[in-house]
Scaffold this active site. Sequence first.
Site, PDB file in Angstrom:
ATOM      1  N   GLN A  81     -13.224  48.533  35.142  1.00  0.00           N
ATOM      2  CA  GLN A  81     -11.871  48.511  35.168  1.00  0.00           C
ATOM      3  C   GLN A  81     -10.985  49.217  36.397  1.00  0.00           C
ATOM      4  O   GLN A  81     -10.396  48.632  37.000  1.00  0.00           O
ATOM      5  CB  GLN A  81     -11.054  48.891  33.681  1.00  0.00           C
ATOM      6  CG  GLN A  81     -11.666  48.009  32.534  1.00  0.00           C
ATOM      7  CD  GLN A  81     -11.146  48.727  31.306  1.00  0.00           C
ATOM      8  OE1 GLN A  81     -10.368  49.537  31.252  1.00  0.00           O
ATOM      9  NE2 GLN A  81     -11.425  47.808  30.227  1.00  0.00           N
ATOM     10  N   ARG A  84     -11.335  47.843  39.802  1.00  0.00           N
ATOM     11  CA  ARG A  84      -9.995  46.772  40.456  1.00  0.00           C
ATOM     12  C   ARG A  84      -8.958  47.466  41.161  1.00  0.00           C
ATOM     13  O   ARG A  84      -8.206  46.505  41.605  1.00  0.00           O
ATOM     14  CB  ARG A  84      -9.469  46.098  38.969  1.00  0.00           C
ATOM     15  CG  ARG A  84     -10.431  45.530  37.888  1.00  0.00           C
ATOM     16  CD  ARG A  84     -11.298  44.289  38.656  1.00  0.00           C
ATOM     17  NE  ARG A  84     -10.066  43.468  39.594  1.00  0.00           N
ATOM     18  CZ  ARG A  84      -9.347  42.374  38.711  1.00  0.00           C
ATOM     19  NH1 ARG A  84      -9.830  42.096  37.375  1.00  0.00           N
ATOM     20  NH2 ARG A  84      -8.734  41.528  39.131  1.00  0.00           N
ATOM     21  N   GLU A  92     -20.836  53.519  44.890  1.00  0.00           N
ATOM     22  CA  GLU A  92     -21.258  53.780  43.614  1.00  0.00           C
ATOM     23  C   GLU A  92     -23.032  54.091  43.639  1.00  0.00           C
ATOM     24  O   GLU A  92     -23.377  53.493  44.549  1.00  0.00           O
ATOM     25  CB  GLU A  92     -21.108  52.550  42.709  1.00  0.00           C
ATOM     26  CG  GLU A  92     -21.218  52.691  41.385  1.00  0.00           C
ATOM     27  CD  GLU A  92     -21.004  51.303  40.419  1.00  0.00           C
ATOM     28  OE1 GLU A  92     -20.532  50.263  40.980  1.00  0.00           O
ATOM     29  OE2 GLU A  92     -21.010  51.627  39.232  1.00  0.00           O
ATOM     30  N   SER A  94     -26.433  53.382  42.957  1.00  0.00           N
ATOM     31  CA  SER A  94     -27.328  52.245  42.767  1.00  0.00           C
ATOM     32  C   SER A  94     -28.461  52.272  41.865  1.00  0.00           C
ATOM     33  O   SER A  94     -29.466  53.304  42.026  1.00  0.00           O
ATOM     34  CB  SER A  94     -27.885  51.627  43.858  1.00  0.00           C
ATOM     35  OG  SER A  94     -28.599  50.508  43.688  1.00  0.00           O
ATOM     36  N   GLY A  95     -28.388  51.667  40.769  1.00  0.00           N
ATOM     37  CA  GLY A  95     -29.641  51.284  39.908  1.00  0.00           C
ATOM     38  C   GLY A  95     -30.619  50.768  40.469  1.00  0.00           C
ATOM     39  O   GLY A  95     -31.816  50.479  39.864  1.00  0.00           O
ATOM     40  N   LEU A 179      -2.183  58.525  48.577  1.00  0.00           N
ATOM     41  CA  LEU A 179      -1.730  59.314  47.446  1.00  0.00           C
ATOM     42  C   LEU A 179      -0.870  58.180  46.692  1.00  0.00           C
ATOM     43  O   LEU A 179      -0.828  58.215  45.482  1.00  0.00           O
ATOM     44  CB  LEU A 179      -0.903  60.292  47.835  1.00  0.00           C
ATOM     45  CG  LEU A 179      -0.401  61.292  46.717  1.00  0.00           C
ATOM     46  CD1 LEU A 179      -1.514  61.587  45.601  1.00  0.00           C
ATOM     47  CD2 LEU A 179       0.394  62.565  47.189  1.00  0.00           C
ATOM     48  N   ARG A 189      -3.097  52.903  34.515  1.00  0.00           N
ATOM     49  CA  ARG A 189      -4.240  53.541  33.882  1.00  0.00           C
ATOM     50  C   ARG A 189      -3.936  54.623  32.829  1.00  0.00           C
ATOM     51  O   ARG A 189      -4.763  54.950  31.975  1.00  0.00           O
ATOM     52  CB  ARG A 189      -5.333  53.864  34.533  1.00  0.00           C
ATOM     53  CG  ARG A 189      -5.859  52.539  35.270  1.00  0.00           C
ATOM     54  CD  ARG A 189      -6.427  51.490  34.701  1.00  0.00           C
ATOM     55  NE  ARG A 189      -6.785  50.307  35.469  1.00  0.00           N
ATOM     56  CZ  ARG A 189      -7.159  49.264  34.792  1.00  0.00           C
ATOM     57  NH1 ARG A 189      -7.179  48.773  33.682  1.00  0.00           N
ATOM     58  NH2 ARG A 189      -7.732  48.070  35.663  1.00  0.00           N
TER      59      ARG A 189
HETATM   60  C1  LIG Z   1      -3.982  47.144  30.906  1.00  0.00           C
HETATM   61  C2  LIG Z   1      -4.610  46.267  31.910  1.00  0.00           C
HETATM   62  C3  LIG Z   1      -5.214  45.048  31.521  1.00  0.00           C
HETATM   63  C4  LIG Z   1      -6.226  44.348  32.394  1.00  0.00           C
HETATM   64  N1  LIG Z   1      -6.523  43.236  32.136  1.00  0.00           N
HETATM   65  C5  LIG Z   1      -7.203  42.436  33.030  1.00  0.00           C
HETATM   66  C6  LIG Z   1      -8.197  41.036  32.523  1.00  0.00           C
HETATM   67  O1  LIG Z   1      -8.154  40.893  31.226  1.00  0.00           O
HETATM   68  N2  LIG Z   1      -8.882  40.339  33.611  1.00  0.00           N
HETATM   69  C7  LIG Z   1      -8.541  40.934  34.595  1.00  0.00           C
HETATM   70  O2  LIG Z   1      -9.303  40.266  35.559  1.00  0.00           O
HETATM   71  N3  LIG Z   1      -8.077  42.140  35.254  1.00  0.00           N
HETATM   72  C8  LIG Z   1      -7.385  42.726  34.263  1.00  0.00           C
HETATM   73  N4  LIG Z   1      -6.728  43.963  34.628  1.00  0.00           N
HETATM   74  C9  LIG Z   1      -6.675  44.315  36.024  1.00  0.00           C
HETATM   75  C10 LIG Z   1      -5.508  43.814  36.900  1.00  0.00           C
HETATM   76  O3  LIG Z   1      -5.242  42.507  36.845  1.00  0.00           O
HETATM   77  C11 LIG Z   1      -5.348  44.351  38.050  1.00  0.00           C
HETATM   78  O4  LIG Z   1      -6.439  43.714  39.061  1.00  0.00           O
HETATM   79  C12 LIG Z   1      -5.810  45.713  38.342  1.00  0.00           C
HETATM   80  O5  LIG Z   1      -4.945  46.601  37.418  1.00  0.00           O
HETATM   81  C13 LIG Z   1      -5.324  46.183  39.998  1.00  0.00           C
HETATM   82  O6  LIG Z   1      -3.791  46.316  39.889  1.00  0.00           O
HETATM   83  P1  LIG Z   1      -2.816  45.924  40.884  1.00  0.00           P
HETATM   84  O7  LIG Z   1      -3.279  44.474  41.252  1.00  0.00           O
HETATM   85  O8  LIG Z   1      -1.454  46.183  40.512  1.00  0.00           O
HETATM   86  O9  LIG Z   1      -3.206  47.038  41.742  1.00  0.00           O
HETATM   87  P2  LIG Z   1      -4.140  46.855  43.029  1.00  0.00           P
HETATM   88  O10 LIG Z   1      -4.863  45.761  43.316  1.00  0.00           O
HETATM   89  O11 LIG Z   1      -4.734  48.179  43.304  1.00  0.00           O
HETATM   90  O12 LIG Z   1      -2.772  46.713  44.163  1.00  0.00           O
HETATM   91  C14 LIG Z   1      -2.978  46.991  45.633  1.00  0.00           C
HETATM   92  C15 LIG Z   1      -1.758  47.959  45.848  1.00  0.00           C
HETATM   93  O13 LIG Z   1      -0.538  47.359  45.826  1.00  0.00           O
HETATM   94  C16 LIG Z   1       0.422  48.313  45.443  1.00  0.00           C
HETATM   95  N5  LIG Z   1       1.160  47.593  44.328  1.00  0.00           N
HETATM   96  C17 LIG Z   1       0.641  46.382  43.541  1.00  0.00           C
HETATM   97  N6  LIG Z   1       1.643  46.187  42.355  1.00  0.00           N
HETATM   98  C18 LIG Z   1       2.593  46.983  42.678  1.00  0.00           C
HETATM   99  C19 LIG Z   1       3.904  47.094  41.860  1.00  0.00           C
HETATM  100  N7  LIG Z   1       4.346  46.361  41.070  1.00  0.00           N
HETATM  101  N8  LIG Z   1       4.598  48.394  42.338  1.00  0.00           N
HETATM  102  C20 LIG Z   1       4.441  48.882  43.503  1.00  0.00           C
HETATM  103  N9  LIG Z   1       3.270  48.832  44.088  1.00  0.00           N
HETATM  104  C21 LIG Z   1       2.257  47.845  43.629  1.00  0.00           C
HETATM  105  C22 LIG Z   1       0.008  49.568  45.112  1.00  0.00           C
HETATM  106  O14 LIG Z   1      -0.075  50.603  46.251  1.00  0.00           O
HETATM  107  C23 LIG Z   1      -1.761  49.218  44.920  1.00  0.00           C
HETATM  108  O15 LIG Z   1      -2.584  50.294  45.048  1.00  0.00           O
HETATM  109  C24 LIG Z   1      -5.953  44.677  33.780  1.00  0.00           C
HETATM  110  C25 LIG Z   1      -5.286  45.769  34.054  1.00  0.00           C
HETATM  111  C26 LIG Z   1      -4.810  46.677  33.272  1.00  0.00           C
HETATM  112  C27 LIG Z   1      -4.082  47.932  33.592  1.00  0.00           C
END
Ligand SMILES: Cc1cc2nc3c(=O)[nH]c(=O)nc-3n(C[C@H](O)[C@H](O)[C@H](O)COP(=O)(O)OP(=O)(O)OC[C@H]3O[C@@H](n4cnc5c(N)ncnc54)[C@H](O)[C@@H]3O)c2cc1C
Length: 237
Positions: A81, A84, A92, A94-95, A179, A189
């Site tokens: 998780q 992502r 990471e 490595s196994g 940051l 998270r």
């Molecule tokens: C509760 C939960 C359940 C999830 N379930 C699944 C699942 O079932 N299957 C799956 O494949 N994935 C799942 N995910 C993963 C999710 O789809 C995202 O890929 C992951 O959380 C990364 O989030 P992101 O794309 O917003 O951030 P990142 O990919 O890290 O986004 C990149 C950067 O963009 C900026 N950014 C992105 N969105 C915003 C915003 N709205 N506002 C401001 N800045 C932003 C931030 O600076 C961030 O660091 C889950 C995540 C969560 C939290």
Amino acid sequence: MEDTKLTNVPGTSTFLNKSLMPSENVVVCSAVVHDTYDEITTPESRHYKLLEDMIRSGHWGCLDHVAPSFKITCPIFVARQILRASNASFNEMSGRYKIMKPLFYEPKNLYEDVKRKELGETPILISKDEDIILEVYKLACTSSWSAYTVMLERGLRKEQARMVLPLNTFTEFWMTLKLSDWLHFLNLRLDTNSQMETRFIAELVYEMLKEQFPSIMEYWNKYARGPINGFGTIQTP
Ligand SMILES: Cc1cc2nc3c(=O)[nH]c(=O)nc-3n(C[C@H](O)[C@H](O)[C@H](O)COP(=O)(O)OP(=O)(O)OC[C@H]3O[C@@H](n4cnc5c(N)ncnc54)[C@H](O)[C@@H]3O)c2cc1C
């Protein structure tokens, strides 16, 4: 064969570059680049007052002159998780090269698999067969570990023997984000929608960032911290 251990602590986190990390002064100095800061120093108090406005109004570029790195140890399902976070740099263990540890995560409480309206709903404790489930859980850990070690002893490559290990074995990795990206990560998270064990790691990171950047984290908490709301947007500016 080493004995298997079960733990209900979902991981640890260490602030790797804490001693190299500039204080939040760097953020303030960078915000007033038009003034004469040729090095990171204690800013004038009038400049320091800008910090709150900047966080509130979304001028977050200045936050990115710092990139905290953490070493995180956690079960593989938590790591999947966390990994992502697409802007992060990861390394990471490595196994393929290293023998895995016989450490397995065991949840403190077992919850009923009810149909949920929201991910963050308060879980309900399982009401029957708890002992049987725990026994099966432990058996799965010990038998997978014994299969792993028997295959290693017979000369199988680590990269293949590890294929029988479950998602609750521990991995460790370094993770670096700017940051503002850490704040985005924490918004996702620390939220109750996030799985409890992943939230645990986010809490560790949050506490360490609070210690290092007290004002920034205070203003983030006040103005920009927020869960994914009903429309699926994240309340960062
Ligand atoms: C509760 C939960 C359940 C999830 N379930 C699944 C699942 O079932 N299957 C799956 O494949 N994935 C799942 N995910 C993963 C999710 O789809 C995202 O890929 C992951 O959380 C990364 O989030 P992101 O794309 O917003 O951030 P990142 O990919 O890290 O986004 C990149 C950067 O963009 C900026 N950014 C992105 N969105 C915003 C915003 N709205 N506002 C401001 N800045 C932003 C931030 O600076 C961030 O660091 C889950 C995540 C969560 C939290």
